[in-house]
Design a protein around this motif. Structure first.
Motif, PDB file in Angstrom:
ATOM      1  N   ASP A 178     -45.152  -5.312 -37.158  1.00 17.58           N
ATOM      2  CA  ASP A 178     -46.097  -5.569 -38.236  1.00 17.58           C
ATOM      3  C   ASP A 178     -47.435  -6.098 -37.732  1.00 17.58           C
ATOM      4  OD1 ASP A 178     -45.275  -8.027 -37.404  1.00 17.58           O
ATOM      5  OD2 ASP A 178     -44.455  -8.693 -39.318  1.00 17.58           O
ATOM      6  N   ASP A 179     -47.579  -6.224 -36.403  1.00 18.86           N
ATOM      7  CA  ASP A 179     -48.840  -6.670 -35.818  1.00 18.86           C
ATOM      8  C   ASP A 179     -49.092  -5.905 -34.517  1.00 18.86           C
ATOM      9  OD1 ASP A 179     -51.184  -8.079 -35.361  1.00 18.86           O
ATOM     10  OD2 ASP A 179     -50.169  -9.785 -34.428  1.00 18.86           O
ATOM     11  N   PRO A 180     -49.197  -4.575 -34.606  1.00 25.72           N
ATOM     12  CA  PRO A 180     -49.315  -3.777 -33.370  1.00 25.72           C
ATOM     13  C   PRO A 180     -50.610  -3.998 -32.614  1.00 25.72           C
ATOM     14  CG  PRO A 180     -49.677  -2.409 -35.298  1.00 25.72           C
ATOM     15  CD  PRO A 180     -49.225  -3.748 -35.805  1.00 25.72           C
ATOM     16  N   GLU A 181     -51.641  -4.487 -33.286  1.00 28.93           N
ATOM     17  CA  GLU A 181     -52.926  -4.714 -32.630  1.00 28.93           C
ATOM     18  C   GLU A 181     -53.049  -6.134 -32.079  1.00 28.93           C
ATOM     19  OE1 GLU A 181     -54.833  -2.226 -32.115  1.00 28.93           O
ATOM     20  OE2 GLU A 181     -53.587  -0.893 -33.332  1.00 28.93           O
ATOM     21  N   GLY A 182     -52.048  -6.959 -32.312  1.00 30.70           N
ATOM     22  CA  GLY A 182     -52.102  -8.344 -31.853  1.00 30.70           C
ATOM     23  C   GLY A 182     -51.802  -8.476 -30.380  1.00 30.70           C
ATOM     24  N   ASN A 183     -51.756  -9.705 -29.923  1.00 32.50           N
ATOM     25  CA  ASN A 183     -51.465  -9.965 -28.516  1.00 32.50           C
ATOM     26  C   ASN A 183     -50.016  -9.602 -28.199  1.00 32.50           C
ATOM     27  OD1 ASN A 183     -54.066 -11.024 -28.058  1.00 32.50           O
ATOM     28  ND2 ASN A 183     -53.424 -13.057 -28.766  1.00 32.50           N
ATOM     29  N   PRO A 184     -49.766  -9.126 -26.986  1.00 33.56           N
ATOM     30  CA  PRO A 184     -48.375  -8.809 -26.600  1.00 33.56           C
ATOM     31  C   PRO A 184     -47.486 -10.045 -26.695  1.00 33.56           C
ATOM     32  CG  PRO A 184     -49.940  -7.879 -25.026  1.00 33.56           C
ATOM     33  CD  PRO A 184     -50.724  -8.792 -25.926  1.00 33.56           C
ATOM     34  N   LYS A 185     -46.296  -9.863 -27.233  1.00 34.88           N
ATOM     35  CA  LYS A 185     -45.331 -10.949 -27.324  1.00 34.88           C
ATOM     36  C   LYS A 185     -44.499 -11.065 -26.042  1.00 34.88           C
ATOM     37  CE  LYS A 185     -46.718 -12.055 -31.332  1.00 34.88           C
ATOM     38  NZ  LYS A 185     -47.524 -13.291 -31.489  1.00 34.88           N
ATOM     39  N   TYR A 186     -44.537  -9.991 -25.256  1.00 34.79           N
ATOM     40  CA  TYR A 186     -43.820 -10.019 -23.985  1.00 34.79           C
ATOM     41  C   TYR A 186     -44.449  -8.980 -23.067  1.00 34.79           C
ATOM     42  CZ  TYR A 186     -40.058  -9.963 -20.537  1.00 34.79           C
ATOM     43  OH  TYR A 186     -39.346 -10.053 -19.374  1.00 34.79           O
ATOM     44  N   ARG A 187     -44.677  -9.371 -21.816  1.00 39.32           N
ATOM     45  CA  ARG A 187     -45.240  -8.451 -20.833  1.00 39.32           C
ATOM     46  C   ARG A 187     -44.647  -8.778 -19.466  1.00 39.32           C
ATOM     47  NH1 ARG A 187     -49.446  -8.402 -17.115  1.00 39.32           N
ATOM     48  NH2 ARG A 187     -50.390  -6.337 -16.735  1.00 39.32           N
ATOM     49  N   SER A 188     -44.273  -7.753 -18.745  1.00 44.12           N
ATOM     50  CA  SER A 188     -43.662  -7.961 -17.437  1.00 44.12           C
ATOM     51  C   SER A 188     -43.950  -6.762 -16.553  1.00 44.12           C
ATOM     52  CB  SER A 188     -42.146  -8.154 -17.583  1.00 44.12           C
ATOM     53  OG  SER A 188     -41.539  -8.320 -16.306  1.00 44.12           O
ATOM     54  N   ILE A 189     -44.079  -7.017 -15.264  1.00 38.39           N
ATOM     55  CA  ILE A 189     -44.233  -5.960 -14.262  1.00 38.39           C
ATOM     56  C   ILE A 189     -43.066  -6.076 -13.299  1.00 38.39           C
ATOM     57  CG2 ILE A 189     -45.634  -5.085 -12.360  1.00 38.39           C
ATOM     58  CD1 ILE A 189     -48.105  -5.955 -13.859  1.00 38.39           C
ATOM     59  N   GLN A 190     -42.372  -4.967 -13.107  1.00 42.25           N
ATOM     60  CA  GLN A 190     -41.170  -4.960 -12.282  1.00 42.25           C
ATOM     61  C   GLN A 190     -41.304  -3.933 -11.171  1.00 42.25           C
ATOM     62  OE1 GLN A 190     -37.236  -5.239 -14.080  1.00 42.25           O
ATOM     63  NE2 GLN A 190     -36.624  -3.377 -13.009  1.00 42.25           N
ATOM     64  N   GLU A 191     -40.885  -4.325  -9.996  1.00 39.64           N
ATOM     65  CA  GLU A 191     -40.889  -3.432  -8.841  1.00 39.64           C
ATOM     66  C   GLU A 191     -39.550  -2.702  -8.751  1.00 39.64           C
ATOM     67  OE1 GLU A 191     -43.318  -2.799  -6.708  1.00 39.64           O
ATOM     68  OE2 GLU A 191     -44.756  -4.226  -7.525  1.00 39.64           O
ATOM     69  N   GLY A 192     -39.589  -1.388  -8.856  1.00 38.25           N
ATOM     70  CA  GLY A 192     -38.398  -0.575  -8.698  1.00 38.25           C
ATOM     71  C   GLY A 192     -37.360  -0.815  -9.773  1.00 38.25           C
ATOM     72  N   GLY A 193     -36.179  -0.214  -9.559  1.00 38.72           N
ATOM     73  CA  GLY A 193     -35.083  -0.367 -10.505  1.00 38.72           C
ATOM     74  C   GLY A 193     -35.259   0.512 -11.732  1.00 38.72           C
ATOM     75  N   ASN A 194     -34.269   0.480 -12.599  1.00 36.80           N
ATOM     76  CA  ASN A 194     -34.344   1.227 -13.855  1.00 36.80           C
ATOM     77  C   ASN A 194     -33.766   0.436 -15.030  1.00 36.80           C
ATOM     78  OD1 ASN A 194     -31.639   1.316 -13.257  1.00 36.80           O
ATOM     79  ND2 ASN A 194     -31.558   3.523 -12.974  1.00 36.80           N
ATOM     80  N   SER A 195     -33.773  -0.911 -14.924  1.00 34.65           N
ATOM     81  CA  SER A 195     -33.358  -1.760 -16.037  1.00 34.65           C
ATOM     82  C   SER A 195     -34.076  -3.099 -15.937  1.00 34.65           C
ATOM     83  CB  SER A 195     -31.839  -1.958 -16.040  1.00 34.65           C
ATOM     84  OG  SER A 195     -31.434  -2.693 -14.894  1.00 34.65           O
ATOM     85  N   HIS A 196     -34.187  -3.761 -17.092  1.00 33.89           N
ATOM     86  CA  HIS A 196     -34.866  -5.064 -17.155  1.00 33.89           C
ATOM     87  C   HIS A 196     -34.251  -5.869 -18.293  1.00 33.89           C
ATOM     88  CE1 HIS A 196     -38.199  -7.961 -16.828  1.00 33.89           C
ATOM     89  NE2 HIS A 196     -38.231  -7.943 -18.153  1.00 33.89           N
ATOM     90  N   THR A 197     -33.930  -7.148 -18.028  1.00 31.95           N
ATOM     91  CA  THR A 197     -33.344  -8.030 -19.027  1.00 31.95           C
ATOM     92  C   THR A 197     -34.348  -9.103 -19.425  1.00 31.95           C
ATOM     93  OG1 THR A 197     -31.132  -7.681 -18.094  1.00 31.95           O
ATOM     94  CG2 THR A 197     -31.419  -9.577 -19.549  1.00 31.95           C
ATOM     95  N   PHE A 198     -34.436  -9.370 -20.727  1.00 35.20           N
ATOM     96  CA  PHE A 198     -35.358 -10.397 -21.224  1.00 35.20           C
ATOM     97  C   PHE A 198     -34.741 -11.055 -22.457  1.00 35.20           C
ATOM     98  CE2 PHE A 198     -36.229  -6.843 -23.913  1.00 35.20           C
ATOM     99  CZ  PHE A 198     -36.642  -7.379 -25.121  1.00 35.20           C
ATOM    100  N   GLN A 199     -35.310 -12.194 -22.841  1.00 36.41           N
ATOM    101  CA  GLN A 199     -34.861 -12.900 -24.035  1.00 36.41           C
ATOM    102  C   GLN A 199     -35.970 -12.823 -25.067  1.00 36.41           C
ATOM    103  OE1 GLN A 199     -33.966 -17.137 -23.685  1.00 36.41           O
ATOM    104  NE2 GLN A 199     -32.238 -16.876 -25.077  1.00 36.41           N
ATOM    105  N   ARG A 200     -35.673 -12.224 -26.202  1.00 35.67           N
ATOM    106  CA  ARG A 200     -36.701 -12.068 -27.242  1.00 35.67           C
ATOM    107  C   ARG A 200     -36.934 -13.387 -27.961  1.00 35.67           C
ATOM    108  NH1 ARG A 200     -33.554  -8.435 -31.820  1.00 35.67           N
ATOM    109  NH2 ARG A 200     -31.544  -9.492 -31.646  1.00 35.67           N
TER     110      ARG A 200
END
Length: 317
Positions: A178-200
């Motif tokens: 509901d706020d697509p133009e707002g600031n990112p709520k989560y941002r991450s840069i990952q080296e390699g791999g094909n999965s990422h775990t985070f806590q919303r």
């Protein structure tokens, strides 16, 4: 005897060398007639577009032609599909089935005009550096509603010259739907791999997730590629798994009790568990159900007995 393909190769090289020599030693070529702003980009794994602008001082009838060689093992070939402007002048070229080699590719664009000699332009390019990476594919998000953890999984971008996951790094970006133009709520840069775990941060909001990739090693462009299409996950109406479990268990218990009661009522087992209690007798009801003639005779007997008692009492007086 020289093989036919060798003759073609030698002819192409001689033509190109002649054009380059004429351009290199062309003292009568018009200054500012060579193309400008030449650039190429590879996309969708094997397609390549090269574009340029006409020289600022080139005559109006100047026409340009592109020749290129992907590697030393390849022949020099002319563009097969030109991009033209509104005046019919060649201002670019589209390539198909392009493979990225370790060696640099060589490009040369020369021109012709009836009015003057045209300068040529040439450049060597390492093709992997101009590749625009596709976004990661098959992006999925799976969240644990109890722990509130989410895992993102994806497939690496498809490129023609590498299939190693460690060649890439990924940028992950999430916002509220509901706020697509707002600031990112989560941002991450990952080296390699094909999965990422985070806590919303919120269980009650829907999210929009997008990803892009860049080269981290290997012969892969270090520039960020295209963003993926947004992936939606989460729910404003979401209920926790524990609450869902409680509701399901309660419904199951209620259903089981109902079935048990219906079963018992249809069998003698219910009577054995809950025997019927006899109702107390009602004297009034018993009298109302007695034969009227018997009642009249009983009343007459009682009346006669009373009269006899009265007569005896009068005599005694």
């Amino acid at each position: 005897m020289v093989a036919p393909f060798a003759l073609i190769f030698m002819t192409q090289w001689m033509l190109l060398i002649t054009q380059l020599c004429v351009g290199w030693h062309c003292t009568e070529c018009m200054n500012g007639s060579a193309i400008e702003n030449f650039s190429c980009v590879i996309y969708n794994t094997s397609f390549m577009n090269c574009t340029w602008q006409a020289g600022r001082d080139a005559p109006a009838d100047t026409q340009y032609f592109l020749y290129w060689q992907n590697s030393r093992a390849d022949n020099v070939t002319e563009c097969e599909l030109y991009i033209k402007d509104e005046n019919g002048r060649n201002t670019g070229c589209r390539f198909r089935n392009v493979s990225i080699e370790i060696e640099k590719a060589y490009f040369v664009v020369n021109g012709s005009s009836k009015d003057s000699l045209i300068q040529f332009y040439d450049e060597y390019l390492q093709l992997y550096t101009i590749e625009k990476l596709m976004p990661p594919s098959d992006i999925t998000v799976d969240c644990d509603e109890i722990k509130n953890d989410c895992i993102i999984q994806w497939q690496r971008p498809q490129i023609s010259h590498s299939n190693i996951d460690k060649c890439f790094r990924y940028e992950i970006n999430m916002k509220y739907k509901d706020d697509p133009e707002g600031n990112p709520k989560y941002r991450s840069i990952q080296e390699g791999g094909n999965s990422h775990t985070f806590q919303r941060s919120s269980m009650r909001n829907k999210y929009l997730l997008k990803m892009r990739a860049a080269g981290s090693a290997c012969l892969v462009s270090s520039a960020w590629g295209e963003w993926s299409a947004p992936v939606e996950f989460g729910n404003k109406e979401i209920m926790s798994s524990s609450l869902w479990i409680l509701l399901v268990v309660a419904f199951a218990i209620l259903l089981a009790v109902t079935v048990l009661i219906l079963f018992c009522k249809r069998t003698k087992f219910w009577k054995a568990i809950f025997p019927q209690i006899p109702e107390p007798k009602n004297a009034f009801c018993e009298l109302s159900n007695t034969n009227p003639e018997l009642l009249e005779r009983k009343n007459q007997s009682i009346t006669s007995e009373k009269e006899e008692i009265i007569l005896v009492a009068d005599i005694l007086k």
